[in-house]
Design a protein around this motif. Structure first.
Motif, PDB file in Angstrom:
ATOM      1  N   TYR A  10      15.037 -15.298 -92.956  1.00 30.72           N
ATOM      2  CA  TYR A  10      16.015 -14.337 -92.425  1.00 30.72           C
ATOM      3  C   TYR A  10      15.302 -13.237 -91.643  1.00 30.72           C
ATOM      4  CZ  TYR A  10      19.189 -16.479 -95.867  1.00 30.72           C
ATOM      5  OH  TYR A  10      19.927 -17.357 -96.614  1.00 30.72           O
ATOM      6  N   LEU A  11      14.199 -12.730 -92.188  1.00 27.04           N
ATOM      7  CA  LEU A  11      13.423 -11.687 -91.500  1.00 27.04           C
ATOM      8  C   LEU A  11      12.889 -12.211 -90.169  1.00 27.04           C
ATOM      9  CD1 LEU A  11      12.048  -8.912 -91.381  1.00 27.04           C
ATOM     10  CD2 LEU A  11      10.146  -9.912 -92.676  1.00 27.04           C
ATOM     11  N   THR A  12      12.396 -13.432 -90.181  1.00 25.46           N
ATOM     12  CA  THR A  12      11.885 -14.047 -88.954  1.00 25.46           C
ATOM     13  C   THR A  12      12.975 -14.127 -87.891  1.00 25.46           C
ATOM     14  OG1 THR A  12      10.329 -15.354 -90.266  1.00 25.46           O
ATOM     15  CG2 THR A  12      10.771 -16.124 -88.040  1.00 25.46           C
ATOM     16  N   HIS A  13      14.171 -14.543 -88.303  1.00 23.35           N
ATOM     17  CA  HIS A  13      15.289 -14.637 -87.354  1.00 23.35           C
ATOM     18  C   HIS A  13      15.697 -13.253 -86.852  1.00 23.35           C
ATOM     19  CE1 HIS A  13      16.678 -18.882 -88.764  1.00 23.35           C
ATOM     20  NE2 HIS A  13      15.643 -18.912 -87.958  1.00 23.35           N
ATOM     21  N   ARG A  14      15.699 -12.285 -87.748  1.00 24.42           N
ATOM     22  CA  ARG A  14      16.061 -10.916 -87.350  1.00 24.42           C
ATOM     23  C   ARG A  14      15.061 -10.344 -86.347  1.00 24.42           C
ATOM     24  NH1 ARG A  14      16.205  -6.421 -91.671  1.00 24.42           N
ATOM     25  NH2 ARG A  14      16.315  -4.708 -90.250  1.00 24.42           N
ATOM     26  N   LEU A  15      13.775 -10.558 -86.619  1.00 26.72           N
ATOM     27  CA  LEU A  15      12.742 -10.083 -85.690  1.00 26.72           C
ATOM     28  C   LEU A  15      12.853 -10.787 -84.344  1.00 26.72           C
ATOM     29  CD1 LEU A  15       9.698  -9.836 -88.117  1.00 26.72           C
ATOM     30  CD2 LEU A  15      10.960  -7.938 -87.075  1.00 26.72           C
ATOM     31  N   ARG A  16      13.178 -12.064 -84.391  1.00 25.39           N
ATOM     32  CA  ARG A  16      13.328 -12.821 -83.147  1.00 25.39           C
ATOM     33  C   ARG A  16      14.471 -12.262 -82.300  1.00 25.39           C
ATOM     34  NH1 ARG A  16      11.577 -17.242 -80.197  1.00 25.39           N
ATOM     35  NH2 ARG A  16      12.936 -17.199 -78.398  1.00 25.39           N
ATOM     36  N   ARG A  17      15.586 -11.946 -82.951  1.00 24.47           N
ATOM     37  CA  ARG A  17      16.720 -11.377 -82.211  1.00 24.47           C
ATOM     38  C   ARG A  17      16.327 -10.038 -81.582  1.00 24.47           C
ATOM     39  NH1 ARG A  17      19.889 -13.925 -86.447  1.00 24.47           N
ATOM     40  NH2 ARG A  17      21.137 -15.555 -85.453  1.00 24.47           N
ATOM     41  N   GLU A 104      19.725 -23.570 -92.916  1.00 25.80           N
ATOM     42  CA  GLU A 104      19.746 -22.259 -92.276  1.00 25.80           C
ATOM     43  C   GLU A 104      19.267 -22.344 -90.828  1.00 25.80           C
ATOM     44  OE1 GLU A 104      20.467 -18.233 -91.841  1.00 25.80           O
ATOM     45  OE2 GLU A 104      21.144 -19.622 -93.390  1.00 25.80           O
ATOM     46  N   ALA A 105      18.255 -23.137 -90.569  1.00 26.17           N
ATOM     47  CA  ALA A 105      17.767 -23.311 -89.195  1.00 26.17           C
ATOM     48  C   ALA A 105      18.855 -23.948 -88.326  1.00 26.17           C
ATOM     49  CB  ALA A 105      16.503 -24.154 -89.184  1.00 26.17           C
ATOM     50  N   ALA A 106      19.571 -24.916 -88.869  1.00 27.75           N
ATOM     51  CA  ALA A 106      20.655 -25.563 -88.119  1.00 27.75           C
ATOM     52  C   ALA A 106      21.804 -24.593 -87.875  1.00 27.75           C
ATOM     53  CB  ALA A 106      21.153 -26.794 -88.880  1.00 27.75           C
ATOM     54  N   ARG A 107      22.048 -23.711 -88.827  1.00 30.10           N
ATOM     55  CA  ARG A 107      23.129 -22.727 -88.701  1.00 30.10           C
ATOM     56  C   ARG A 107      22.820 -21.693 -87.611  1.00 30.10           C
ATOM     57  NH1 ARG A 107      25.123 -17.965 -90.851  1.00 30.10           N
ATOM     58  NH2 ARG A 107      23.200 -17.394 -91.880  1.00 30.10           N
ATOM     59  N   LYS A 109      21.362 -22.029 -84.526  1.00 35.58           N
ATOM     60  CA  LYS A 109      20.900 -22.815 -83.377  1.00 35.58           C
ATOM     61  C   LYS A 109      20.541 -21.954 -82.172  1.00 35.58           C
ATOM     62  CE  LYS A 109      23.025 -27.137 -84.565  1.00 35.58           C
ATOM     63  NZ  LYS A 109      23.815 -28.258 -84.177  1.00 35.58           N
ATOM     64  N   ASP A 110      21.061 -20.728 -82.151  1.00 38.68           N
ATOM     65  CA  ASP A 110      20.755 -19.847 -81.028  1.00 38.68           C
ATOM     66  C   ASP A 110      19.294 -19.400 -81.051  1.00 38.68           C
ATOM     67  OD1 ASP A 110      21.493 -18.375 -83.389  1.00 38.68           O
ATOM     68  OD2 ASP A 110      21.507 -16.546 -82.174  1.00 38.68           O
ATOM     69  N   ILE A 111      18.651 -19.552 -82.190  1.00 38.00           N
ATOM     70  CA  ILE A 111      17.233 -19.192 -82.317  1.00 38.00           C
ATOM     71  C   ILE A 111      16.440 -20.487 -82.395  1.00 38.00           C
ATOM     72  CG2 ILE A 111      15.521 -18.022 -83.736  1.00 38.00           C
ATOM     73  CD1 ILE A 111      17.765 -16.264 -84.798  1.00 38.00           C
ATOM     74  N   ASP A 112      15.513 -20.655 -81.473  1.00 45.51           N
ATOM     75  CA  ASP A 112      14.696 -21.867 -81.427  1.00 45.51           C
ATOM     76  C   ASP A 112      13.671 -21.811 -82.564  1.00 45.51           C
ATOM     77  OD1 ASP A 112      13.475 -24.187 -80.710  1.00 45.51           O
ATOM     78  OD2 ASP A 112      12.542 -23.402 -78.894  1.00 45.51           O
ATOM     79  N   THR A 113      13.985 -22.488 -83.681  1.00 44.93           N
ATOM     80  CA  THR A 113      13.118 -22.464 -84.853  1.00 44.93           C
ATOM     81  C   THR A 113      12.654 -23.872 -85.205  1.00 44.93           C
ATOM     82  OG1 THR A 113      14.395 -20.610 -85.744  1.00 44.93           O
ATOM     83  CG2 THR A 113      12.940 -21.750 -87.274  1.00 44.93           C
ATOM     84  N   THR A 114      11.353 -24.041 -85.302  1.00 45.16           N
ATOM     85  CA  THR A 114      10.782 -25.288 -85.781  1.00 45.16           C
ATOM     86  C   THR A 114      10.283 -25.036 -87.193  1.00 45.16           C
ATOM     87  OG1 THR A 114      10.086 -25.926 -83.565  1.00 45.16           O
ATOM     88  CG2 THR A 114       8.992 -27.023 -85.416  1.00 45.16           C
ATOM     89  N   ILE A 115      10.835 -25.774 -88.149  1.00 50.72           N
ATOM     90  CA  ILE A 115      10.398 -25.629 -89.538  1.00 50.72           C
ATOM     91  C   ILE A 115       9.522 -26.821 -89.880  1.00 50.72           C
ATOM     92  CG2 ILE A 115      11.125 -25.586 -91.951  1.00 50.72           C
ATOM     93  CD1 ILE A 115      13.533 -23.980 -91.096  1.00 50.72           C
ATOM     94  N   THR A 116       8.320 -26.524 -90.328  1.00 50.16           N
ATOM     95  CA  THR A 116       7.386 -27.540 -90.771  1.00 50.16           C
ATOM     96  C   THR A 116       7.251 -27.426 -92.281  1.00 50.16           C
ATOM     97  OG1 THR A 116       6.176 -27.417 -88.686  1.00 50.16           O
ATOM     98  CG2 THR A 116       5.019 -28.411 -90.558  1.00 50.16           C
ATOM     99  N   ILE A 117       7.438 -28.535 -92.961  1.00 55.37           N
ATOM    100  CA  ILE A 117       7.306 -28.568 -94.415  1.00 55.37           C
ATOM    101  C   ILE A 117       6.024 -29.325 -94.750  1.00 55.37           C
ATOM    102  CG2 ILE A 117       8.302 -29.377 -96.583  1.00 55.37           C
ATOM    103  CD1 ILE A 117      11.080 -29.109 -95.203  1.00 55.37           C
ATOM    104  N   ILE A 118       5.131 -28.640 -95.439  1.00 55.35           N
ATOM    105  CA  ILE A 118       3.875 -29.246 -95.871  1.00 55.35           C
ATOM    106  C   ILE A 118       4.017 -29.565 -97.355  1.00 55.35           C
ATOM    107  CG2 ILE A 118       1.397 -28.872 -96.168  1.00 55.35           C
ATOM    108  CD1 ILE A 118       1.579 -26.928 -93.807  1.00 55.35           C
TER     109      ILE A 118
END
Length: 130
Positions: A10-17, A104-107, A109-118
């Motif tokens: 959420y913080l990452t998305h907020r900072l991106r906006r 959450e990333a799909a929700r 969509k206006d923010i280009d987010t690539t989630i990598t799961i290790i």
């Protein structure tokens, strides 16, 4: 395993906006989540039939409702954990978190987010620094 991870997203998305308002052409977000190799419930792979590198199905359970239950009475989450044959709450919460992150990333969509799961098998301390 879930709350702090979701808060970071959420913080990452907020900072991106905020950046998008001030900087044109901002780069895509790359979010890396360290999970565990043991997110497949009671399923076990073998050398001839390894487990797929995809989300473990939590069906018929809803990941959002599972998380709410974890924060509350825990009855729904406990029933799901048993039914899906997770050995402990750590691996179960990691699996639920993977679902919530991608949802959450799909929700958003206006923010280009690539989630990598290790999914490392073992994470532990070193005897001495590298």
């Amino acid at each position: 395993n879930i709350t702090s991870t979701m808060q970071l997203l959420y913080l990452t998305h907020r900072l991106r906006r905020m950046c998008d308002e001030n900087i044109k052409g901002s780069a895509a977000i790359k979010f890396v989540y360290v999970s565990t190799a043991f997110v497949h419930g009671g399923n076990a792979g073998s050398p001839s039939q390894p487990l797929e590198e995809e989300l473990f199905s939590l069906e018929p359970y809803n990941p959002v409702e599972l998380y709410k239950s974890m924060l509350g009475s825990q009855s729904y989450a406990s029933a799901a954990m048993q039914a899906l044959r997770f050995p402990n709450t750590y691996t179960f919460s990691k699996s639920v978190c993977e679902h919530l992150l991608l949802k959450e990333a799909a929700r958003n969509k206006d923010i280009d987010t690539t989630i990598t799961i290790i999914r490392p098998s073992i994470v532990g301390p070193s005897v001495q620094q590298p």
